[in-house]
Design a protein around this motif. Structure first.
Motif, PDB file in Angstrom:
ATOM      1  N   LEU A   1       0.811  -1.227  -0.190  1.00 33.81           N
ATOM      2  CA  LEU A   1      -0.002   0.183   0.007  1.00 33.81           C
ATOM      3  C   LEU A   1       0.824   1.099  -0.240  1.00 33.81           C
ATOM      4  CD1 LEU A   1      -2.749  -1.064   2.520  1.00 33.81           C
ATOM      5  CD2 LEU A   1      -2.873  -1.060  -0.031  1.00 33.81           C
ATOM      6  N   ILE A   2       2.033   1.194   0.742  1.00 31.97           N
ATOM      7  CA  ILE A   2       3.076   2.217   0.695  1.00 31.97           C
ATOM      8  C   ILE A   2       4.427   1.728   0.723  1.00 31.97           C
ATOM      9  CG2 ILE A   2       1.384   3.991   1.939  1.00 31.97           C
ATOM     10  CD1 ILE A   2       2.743   3.037   4.447  1.00 31.97           C
ATOM     11  N   PRO A   3       5.366   2.300   0.408  1.00 36.52           N
ATOM     12  CA  PRO A   3       6.742   1.903   0.171  1.00 36.52           C
ATOM     13  C   PRO A   3       7.176   1.852   1.777  1.00 36.52           C
ATOM     14  CG  PRO A   3       6.363   3.886  -1.084  1.00 36.52           C
ATOM     15  CD  PRO A   3       5.149   3.833  -0.247  1.00 36.52           C
ATOM     16  N   GLU A   4       8.378   0.993   1.832  1.00 37.03           N
ATOM     17  CA  GLU A   4       8.676   0.597   3.341  1.00 37.03           C
ATOM     18  C   GLU A   4       9.589   1.611   3.710  1.00 37.03           C
ATOM     19  OE1 GLU A   4       8.111  -2.179   4.982  1.00 37.03           O
ATOM     20  OE2 GLU A   4       7.115  -3.058   3.481  1.00 37.03           O
ATOM     21  N   ASP A   5      10.238   2.531   2.983  1.00 36.63           N
ATOM     22  CA  ASP A   5      11.319   3.505   3.359  1.00 36.63           C
ATOM     23  C   ASP A   5      10.798   4.827   3.151  1.00 36.63           C
ATOM     24  OD1 ASP A   5      11.378   3.243   0.764  1.00 36.63           O
ATOM     25  OD2 ASP A   5      13.421   3.622   0.593  1.00 36.63           O
ATOM     26  N   THR A   6       9.630   5.212   3.525  1.00 37.19           N
ATOM     27  CA  THR A   6       8.964   6.822   3.647  1.00 37.19           C
ATOM     28  C   THR A   6       9.986   7.541   4.279  1.00 37.19           C
ATOM     29  OG1 THR A   6       7.410   6.164   5.088  1.00 37.19           O
ATOM     30  CG2 THR A   6       6.673   5.492   2.814  1.00 37.19           C
ATOM     31  N   LYS A   7       9.708   8.752   3.605  1.00 35.91           N
ATOM     32  CA  LYS A   7      10.240  10.024   4.698  1.00 35.91           C
ATOM     33  C   LYS A   7       9.217  11.149   4.561  1.00 35.91           C
ATOM     34  CE  LYS A   7      15.307   8.565   3.980  1.00 35.91           C
ATOM     35  NZ  LYS A   7      14.738   7.202   3.599  1.00 35.91           N
TER      36      LYS A   7
ATOM     37  N   PRO B   1      11.541  17.018  16.410  1.00 37.45           N
ATOM     38  CA  PRO B   1      10.701  16.855  15.280  1.00 37.45           C
ATOM     39  C   PRO B   1      11.086  15.837  14.169  1.00 37.45           C
ATOM     40  CG  PRO B   1      10.940  19.184  15.734  1.00 37.45           C
ATOM     41  CD  PRO B   1      11.847  18.269  16.577  1.00 37.45           C
ATOM     42  N   GLU B   2      12.471  15.938  13.959  1.00 37.14           N
ATOM     43  CA  GLU B   2      12.896  14.960  13.344  1.00 37.14           C
ATOM     44  C   GLU B   2      12.880  13.269  13.556  1.00 37.14           C
ATOM     45  OE1 GLU B   2      17.255  13.878  10.966  1.00 37.14           O
ATOM     46  OE2 GLU B   2      17.163  15.947  12.031  1.00 37.14           O
ATOM     47  N   LEU B   3      13.064  13.231  14.981  1.00 37.50           N
ATOM     48  CA  LEU B   3      13.054  12.127  15.705  1.00 37.50           C
ATOM     49  C   LEU B   3      11.650  11.352  15.446  1.00 37.50           C
ATOM     50  CD1 LEU B   3      14.799  10.836  18.904  1.00 37.50           C
ATOM     51  CD2 LEU B   3      12.563  10.403  18.647  1.00 37.50           C
ATOM     52  N   ILE B   4      10.613  12.286  15.802  1.00 32.33           N
ATOM     53  CA  ILE B   4       9.312  12.070  15.628  1.00 32.33           C
ATOM     54  C   ILE B   4       8.824  11.542  14.279  1.00 32.33           C
ATOM     55  CG2 ILE B   4       6.937  12.578  15.898  1.00 32.33           C
ATOM     56  CD1 ILE B   4       7.970  14.170  18.600  1.00 32.33           C
ATOM     57  N   ASP B   5       9.363  12.190  13.232  1.00 37.86           N
ATOM     58  CA  ASP B   5       9.129  11.891  11.906  1.00 37.86           C
ATOM     59  C   ASP B   5       9.541  10.628  11.526  1.00 37.86           C
ATOM     60  OD1 ASP B   5       7.469  14.107  10.978  1.00 37.86           O
ATOM     61  OD2 ASP B   5       9.573  15.171  10.044  1.00 37.86           O
ATOM     62  N   GLY B   6      10.844  10.208  12.101  1.00 34.74           N
ATOM     63  CA  GLY B   6      11.209   9.014  11.679  1.00 34.74           C
ATOM     64  C   GLY B   6      10.492   7.759  12.409  1.00 34.74           C
ATOM     65  N   ALA B   7       9.912   7.940  13.572  1.00 36.26           N
ATOM     66  CA  ALA B   7       9.421   6.916  14.201  1.00 36.26           C
ATOM     67  C   ALA B   7       7.914   6.756  13.560  1.00 36.26           C
ATOM     68  CB  ALA B   7       8.996   7.497  15.795  1.00 36.26           C
ATOM     69  N   ILE B   8       7.183   7.997  12.996  1.00 36.60           N
ATOM     70  CA  ILE B   8       5.990   7.720  12.474  1.00 36.60           C
ATOM     71  C   ILE B   8       6.527   6.834  11.042  1.00 36.60           C
ATOM     72  CG2 ILE B   8       4.182   8.877  11.418  1.00 36.60           C
ATOM     73  CD1 ILE B   8       4.398  10.993  13.415  1.00 36.60           C
ATOM     74  N   ASN B   9       7.496   7.248  10.337  1.00 38.39           N
ATOM     75  CA  ASN B   9       7.489   6.890   9.117  1.00 38.39           C
ATOM     76  C   ASN B   9       7.901   5.048   9.050  1.00 38.39           C
ATOM     77  OD1 ASN B   9       7.434   8.545   6.580  1.00 38.39           O
ATOM     78  ND2 ASN B   9       8.312   9.651   8.090  1.00 38.39           N
ATOM     79  N   GLN B  10       8.623   4.961  10.335  1.00 35.61           N
ATOM     80  CA  GLN B  10       9.027   3.428  10.423  1.00 35.61           C
ATOM     81  C   GLN B  10       7.765   2.570  10.891  1.00 35.61           C
ATOM     82  OE1 GLN B  10      11.865   3.795  13.805  1.00 35.61           O
ATOM     83  NE2 GLN B  10      13.310   5.031  12.266  1.00 35.61           N
TER      84      GLN B  10
END
Length: 328
Positions: A6-12, A228-237
């Motif tokens: 549904l979505i790529p594995e490595d989203t950013k 903010p960058e750390l949270i973005d990474g967690a959500i994308n993971q």
């Protein structure tokens, strides 16, 4: 066989960059929901508004629920709920409280019996009065409040207080928006809707805790990374897991809404709204709340020795950390 993605594995995707837009939108939606509930209110079902329950057993098996519902809807007693239970012969009929007191309720029961005729055995007749319906409304509200309080205590012990407050605020956001949709659509609100709301509380919290747990892990790994960058990474993971879970649940509940019949309509509609809102809030609301609540960074996770964190320094993504005191 290729798997469907549904979505790529490595989203950013930069979710945190949009928080100054999504937060005001959510606040407007919450305010709109509160206004809808104040103006239109909820369409309370018989459980909460009072009414009469008639249990019958059909002489023909199985009972034709569609025919019973059609015949009773034509006699002018307002909302009429007809559902099967137990054996295929058993039918439960519910209709709202009639104006005129007890005599009016008895006349309504007599009208139901006259409409259905001798094809049924009338096994039970119960009247849900205003006192009982008020008690049910109170108990339903208490159940939701107690659930939120227990969640707050649990998450406070498992994470830091910012995580607990963020999860509870997110859940309240989900409940208010769901009630706003129920008010706007005037779907019947009864005990099954309360059950759906309690299910939504658990469902939304499950998604939120998964993201929070990944944020906590990243706090241990990347101590110098901006929050903010750390949270973005967690959500994308965790995004793939969140979308897959929400999609499969959405499809299952959609099938129940379409084919489940009138008896489960309120529950299924409430669940469907809650799934969409809960998925949105776990990504867009719960994680950014940690920034507004000033979650501390640079000191590791709760219980981790800060002196060791300073000695080891920030770990690079993908690289193992060297234990404190290890020789070079």
């Amino acid at each position: 066989m290729r798997l469907i993605k549904l979505i790529p594995e490595d989203t950013k995707i930069p979710f945190m960059g949009a928080r100054l837009v999504t937060f005001p939108i959510s606040m407007v939606l919450v305010a709109t929901s509160l206004i809808l509930m104040a103006v239109f209110g909820l369409n309370y079902g018989i459980d909460f508004a009072g009414g009469t329950v008639v249990e019958v057993r059909s002489h023909v098996s199985p009972a034709d629920l569609h025919d019973i519902r059609s015949r009773l809807s034509a006699i002018g007693l307002g909302e009429m709920q007809v559902q099967g239970f137990g054996t295929p012969d058993d039918v439960l009929i519910r209709f709202g409280e009639q104006p005129g007191g007890e005599l009016a309720q008895q006349a309504a029961v007599a009208k139901v019996k006259a409409t259905l005729g001798e094809a049924f055995d009338y096994r039970r007749v119960e009247v849900v009065g205003p006192r009982v319906s008020a008690d049910l409304r109170r108990d339903g509200a208490i159940a939701v409040v107690v659930a939120l309080a227990l969640v707050l205590v649990y998450l406070w012990f498992r994470f830091e207080w910012q995580f607990a407050v963020g999860a509870v605020l997110t859940t309240i956001h989900d409940i208010v928006l769901t009630l706003g949709l129920l008010s706007a659509t005037q779907i019947s609100f009864d005990l099954t809707a309360i059950a759906a709301i309690l299910t939504i509380v658990g469902y939304s919290l499950n998604d939120t805790v998964v993201i929070y747990d990944r944020i906590r892990e990243n706090l241990r790994k990347y101590k110098k990374m901006p929050l903010p960058e750390l949270i973005d990474g967690a959500i994308n993971q965790t995004l793939t897991r969140t979308i897959r879970t929400s999609t499969t649940t959405f499809l299952a509940v959609s099938a129940l809404l379409i084919f489940g019949g009138e008896a489960l309509r309120g529950f299924n509609f409430t669940m469907l709204c809650g799934i969409v809102i809960g998925t949105y809030s776990s990504i867009i609301i719960s994680a950014p709340l940690l920034i507004f609540l000033r979650l501390r960074t640079g000191g590791g996770a709760p219980g981790e020795d800060k002196g060791d964190a300073e000695k080891t320094g920030p770990a690079k993504p993908g690289a193992p950390r060297k234990p404190a005191g290890a020789s070079a």
